[in-house]
Design a protein around this motif. Sequence first.
Motif, PDB file in Angstrom:
ATOM      1  N   ASN A  83       0.942  -1.316   0.069  1.00 58.02           N
ATOM      2  CA  ASN A  83      -0.192   0.132  -0.284  1.00 58.02           C
ATOM      3  C   ASN A  83       0.754   1.312   0.056  1.00 58.02           C
ATOM      4  O   ASN A  83       2.197   0.991   0.043  1.00 58.02           O
ATOM      5  N   THR A  84       0.215   2.301  -0.228  1.00 61.94           N
ATOM      6  CA  THR A  84       1.093   3.724  -0.433  1.00 61.94           C
ATOM      7  C   THR A  84       1.394   4.343   0.966  1.00 61.94           C
ATOM      8  O   THR A  84       1.867   5.466   0.749  1.00 61.94           O
ATOM      9  N   ASP A  85       0.914   4.012   2.026  1.00 65.16           N
ATOM     10  CA  ASP A  85       1.244   4.605   3.287  1.00 65.16           C
ATOM     11  C   ASP A  85       1.950   4.043   4.226  1.00 65.16           C
ATOM     12  O   ASP A  85       2.319   4.287   5.266  1.00 65.16           O
ATOM     13  N   ALA A  86       2.817   2.551   3.920  1.00 62.43           N
ATOM     14  CA  ALA A  86       3.620   2.045   4.761  1.00 62.43           C
ATOM     15  C   ALA A  86       4.897   1.632   3.974  1.00 62.43           C
ATOM     16  O   ALA A  86       4.944   1.394   2.778  1.00 62.43           O
ATOM     17  N   LEU A  87       6.049   1.409   4.985  1.00 61.15           N
ATOM     18  CA  LEU A  87       7.097   0.913   4.533  1.00 61.15           C
ATOM     19  C   LEU A  87       7.271  -0.307   5.564  1.00 61.15           C
ATOM     20  O   LEU A  87       7.153  -0.526   6.601  1.00 61.15           O
ATOM     21  N   TYR A  88       7.657  -1.637   4.661  1.00 61.84           N
ATOM     22  CA  TYR A  88       8.113  -2.731   5.491  1.00 61.84           C
ATOM     23  C   TYR A  88       9.436  -3.235   5.265  1.00 61.84           C
ATOM     24  O   TYR A  88      10.178  -3.148   3.983  1.00 61.84           O
ATOM     25  N   PHE A  89       9.908  -3.854   6.228  1.00 62.58           N
ATOM     26  CA  PHE A  89      11.381  -4.472   6.072  1.00 62.58           C
ATOM     27  C   PHE A  89      11.205  -5.835   6.656  1.00 62.58           C
ATOM     28  O   PHE A  89      10.534  -6.020   7.607  1.00 62.58           O
ATOM     29  N   LEU A 283      -7.671   2.404   2.342  1.00 63.00           N
ATOM     30  CA  LEU A 283      -8.306   1.716   1.301  1.00 63.00           C
ATOM     31  C   LEU A 283      -7.385   2.036   0.252  1.00 63.00           C
ATOM     32  O   LEU A 283      -7.010   3.047  -0.178  1.00 63.00           O
ATOM     33  N   VAL A 284      -6.909   0.876  -0.313  1.00 59.37           N
ATOM     34  CA  VAL A 284      -5.909   0.867  -1.520  1.00 59.37           C
ATOM     35  C   VAL A 284      -6.348   0.158  -2.834  1.00 59.37           C
ATOM     36  O   VAL A 284      -7.155  -0.691  -2.679  1.00 59.37           O
ATOM     37  N   VAL A 285      -5.979   0.771  -4.053  1.00 59.49           N
ATOM     38  CA  VAL A 285      -6.249   0.008  -5.236  1.00 59.49           C
ATOM     39  C   VAL A 285      -5.145  -0.858  -5.510  1.00 59.49           C
ATOM     40  O   VAL A 285      -3.945  -0.485  -5.406  1.00 59.49           O
ATOM     41  N   TRP A 286      -5.365  -2.002  -5.878  1.00 58.53           N
ATOM     42  CA  TRP A 286      -4.457  -2.984  -6.352  1.00 58.53           C
ATOM     43  C   TRP A 286      -4.573  -3.535  -7.765  1.00 58.53           C
ATOM     44  O   TRP A 286      -5.752  -3.638  -8.345  1.00 58.53           O
ATOM     45  N   ASN A 287      -3.726  -3.711  -8.620  1.00 58.83           N
ATOM     46  CA  ASN A 287      -3.873  -4.518  -9.733  1.00 58.83           C
ATOM     47  C   ASN A 287      -3.878  -6.128  -9.255  1.00 58.83           C
ATOM     48  O   ASN A 287      -4.156  -6.237  -8.154  1.00 58.83           O
ATOM     49  N   GLN A 288      -4.275  -6.898 -10.445  1.00 60.46           N
ATOM     50  CA  GLN A 288      -4.540  -8.241  -9.824  1.00 60.46           C
ATOM     51  C   GLN A 288      -3.280  -9.043  -9.239  1.00 60.46           C
ATOM     52  O   GLN A 288      -3.265 -10.041  -8.966  1.00 60.46           O
ATOM     53  N   PHE A 289      -2.327  -8.320  -9.245  1.00 60.08           N
ATOM     54  CA  PHE A 289      -1.118  -9.092  -8.566  1.00 60.08           C
ATOM     55  C   PHE A 289      -0.807  -8.558  -6.939  1.00 60.08           C
ATOM     56  O   PHE A 289       0.465  -8.434  -6.621  1.00 60.08           O
ATOM     57  N   ALA A 291      -0.771  -5.350  -5.902  1.00 60.86           N
ATOM     58  CA  ALA A 291       0.202  -4.389  -6.147  1.00 60.86           C
ATOM     59  C   ALA A 291      -0.231  -3.152  -6.197  1.00 60.86           C
ATOM     60  O   ALA A 291      -1.341  -3.145  -7.313  1.00 60.86           O
ATOM     61  N   VAL A 292       0.016  -2.082  -5.801  1.00 64.01           N
ATOM     62  CA  VAL A 292      -0.470  -0.911  -6.130  1.00 64.01           C
ATOM     63  C   VAL A 292       0.101  -0.246  -7.432  1.00 64.01           C
ATOM     64  O   VAL A 292       1.470   0.002  -7.542  1.00 64.01           O
ATOM     65  N   PRO A 293      -0.616  -0.091  -8.314  1.00 67.01           N
ATOM     66  CA  PRO A 293      -0.122   0.557  -9.801  1.00 67.01           C
ATOM     67  C   PRO A 293      -0.055   1.987  -9.835  1.00 67.01           C
ATOM     68  O   PRO A 293      -0.378   2.644 -10.587  1.00 67.01           O
ATOM     69  N   GLY A 294       0.458   2.429  -8.521  1.00 65.73           N
ATOM     70  CA  GLY A 294       0.397   3.767  -8.202  1.00 65.73           C
ATOM     71  C   GLY A 294       1.489   4.700  -8.747  1.00 65.73           C
ATOM     72  O   GLY A 294       2.611   4.175  -8.766  1.00 65.73           O
ATOM     73  N   VAL A 295       1.505   5.861  -8.846  1.00 63.90           N
ATOM     74  CA  VAL A 295       2.563   6.858  -9.016  1.00 63.90           C
ATOM     75  C   VAL A 295       2.157   8.008  -8.094  1.00 63.90           C
ATOM     76  O   VAL A 295       1.229   8.392  -7.810  1.00 63.90           O
ATOM     77  N   SER A 296       3.462   8.947  -7.717  1.00 60.55           N
ATOM     78  CA  SER A 296       3.360   9.914  -6.838  1.00 60.55           C
ATOM     79  C   SER A 296       1.991  10.879  -7.177  1.00 60.55           C
ATOM     80  O   SER A 296       1.866  11.833  -6.296  1.00 60.55           O
ATOM     81  N   LEU A 330     -10.551   8.460  -5.984  1.00 57.84           N
ATOM     82  CA  LEU A 330      -9.372   7.561  -6.253  1.00 57.84           C
ATOM     83  C   LEU A 330      -9.737   7.318  -7.961  1.00 57.84           C
ATOM     84  O   LEU A 330     -10.537   6.897  -8.333  1.00 57.84           O
ATOM     85  N   THR A 331      -8.374   6.877  -8.366  1.00 61.30           N
ATOM     86  CA  THR A 331      -8.032   6.303  -9.550  1.00 61.30           C
ATOM     87  C   THR A 331      -7.696   4.872  -9.837  1.00 61.30           C
ATOM     88  O   THR A 331      -6.816   4.707  -8.988  1.00 61.30           O
ATOM     89  N   THR A 332      -8.152   4.057 -10.724  1.00 65.14           N
ATOM     90  CA  THR A 332      -7.490   2.915 -10.947  1.00 65.14           C
ATOM     91  C   THR A 332      -6.278   3.122 -12.054  1.00 65.14           C
ATOM     92  O   THR A 332      -5.727   2.081 -12.484  1.00 65.14           O
ATOM     93  N   LEU A 333      -6.127   4.411 -12.246  1.00 64.07           N
ATOM     94  CA  LEU A 333      -4.973   4.700 -13.425  1.00 64.07           C
ATOM     95  C   LEU A 333      -5.449   3.964 -14.802  1.00 64.07           C
ATOM     96  O   LEU A 333      -4.566   3.572 -15.627  1.00 64.07           O
ATOM     97  N   ASP A 334      -6.741   3.853 -15.127  1.00 65.16           N
ATOM     98  CA  ASP A 334      -7.221   3.159 -16.179  1.00 65.16           C
ATOM     99  C   ASP A 334      -7.286   1.803 -16.247  1.00 65.16           C
ATOM    100  O   ASP A 334      -7.645   1.336 -17.320  1.00 65.16           O
ATOM    101  N   TYR A 335      -7.036   1.203 -15.229  1.00 63.13           N
ATOM    102  CA  TYR A 335      -7.226  -0.096 -15.181  1.00 63.13           C
ATOM    103  C   TYR A 335      -8.750  -0.561 -15.349  1.00 63.13           C
ATOM    104  O   TYR A 335      -9.341  -0.122 -14.494  1.00 63.13           O
TER     105      TYR A 335
END
Length: 369
Positions: A83-89, A283-289, A291-296, A330-335
């Motif tokens: 998601n676009t709000d977190a960092l994981y290590f 709430l986040v938008v994912w592709n079918q993998f 993953a967020v297909p997002g850009v800044s 929110l946008t699906t970035l045309d997905y």
Amino acid sequence: MTETHEATTAWRELLDTLRELDASFMTGPKAVTDDRHVADGYRMLATTLGVAFDTYLFADPSRPRWVEVNSPFRPDRRWGGDNTDALYFMCPVDPSRRYRISGNRGDSVYFSITAYNEPSPGAWSDRIVALVRDDDLDIDEDGNFSFEFGPQPDAAVLMTRDYQADPLTGRPVSWTIEALEPPDPFRHSEAETAAALRAGAAWLRTMFAILPLAVGVKNSDEHEFGHETAMAANDFAEPYQVPDANFGWSARDACYAYGSFDLAEDEALVITHRPPACRFWNLVVWNQFMAVPGVSDARSSVNGFTAAPNSDGSVTVVLSRGMTAHPNSLTTLDYPRGNLAFRWFLADQVPARPEVSLVKVTEAPTELT
């Protein structure tokens, strides 16, 4: 030619695995239907291979180091439900060793470290064995913390979570880890390398047994792995609290609800939910993998700090292939197709199922209620 080196055999087994994995999204009942998801499938193969190398081939639990595995800033580290709000290590560990974990909380609104088991080399975790979160720690006035971890039976890997109200402006948690006993003798043996390559291949195979996620109702004979739950297109499944026994690397403190979208160019989903009292939700938008297909410069998620609430405390989000005038657009970035994920951390109760309606974009709300 007869091969005498086990590492050579394991390397070629890994190549065979990679050669075959695209069948999971190119053929059969889960084949993706648009060219962007075809491209995303191959990108996910590369992403997953990179994470597998970092966490299996190059890891040394006696010389621990944190590996960045999920990040809104790295397109090669978006997998497994990011998601676009977190960092994981992530850091592989030895269950018989002691470690000191230190850091500074930065601007995190929630952070934790979870220890997971590994049923067999390369197998995904099926049990949470320990959890340390921010309110378990003594954090000084400057935000610093330090604690010891281990020995912890069955602990194979640690995963950190750092959720930010706005990761573009917030200071992330800083993490350090050190082993408290002397390291093992340094030697990259052929047997160790072969075992690591095979573990990485097993990890890849599990990932692509899960992916791609379905959009719409699943066939009755499909898997029940991880984040996939039965759902209808353009709707959400019932929210649930993560149990200790759970496939993958879900957060014990979280409730989740998963949905999917299947939108024409002139359609939008109007999603309304009432957030419970909680530390963080998004709430986040994912592709079918997953993953967020997002850009800044696009908005593919909304959280409890950025969402504009309605007058009754509920939150309405308008999702479309472009952007609308609604404050929580929110946008699906045309997905045209993909998946959706709600998460709520430290909620006082399991949230009610989000309400969803499919409308024409021209009929979608543009203001708060």
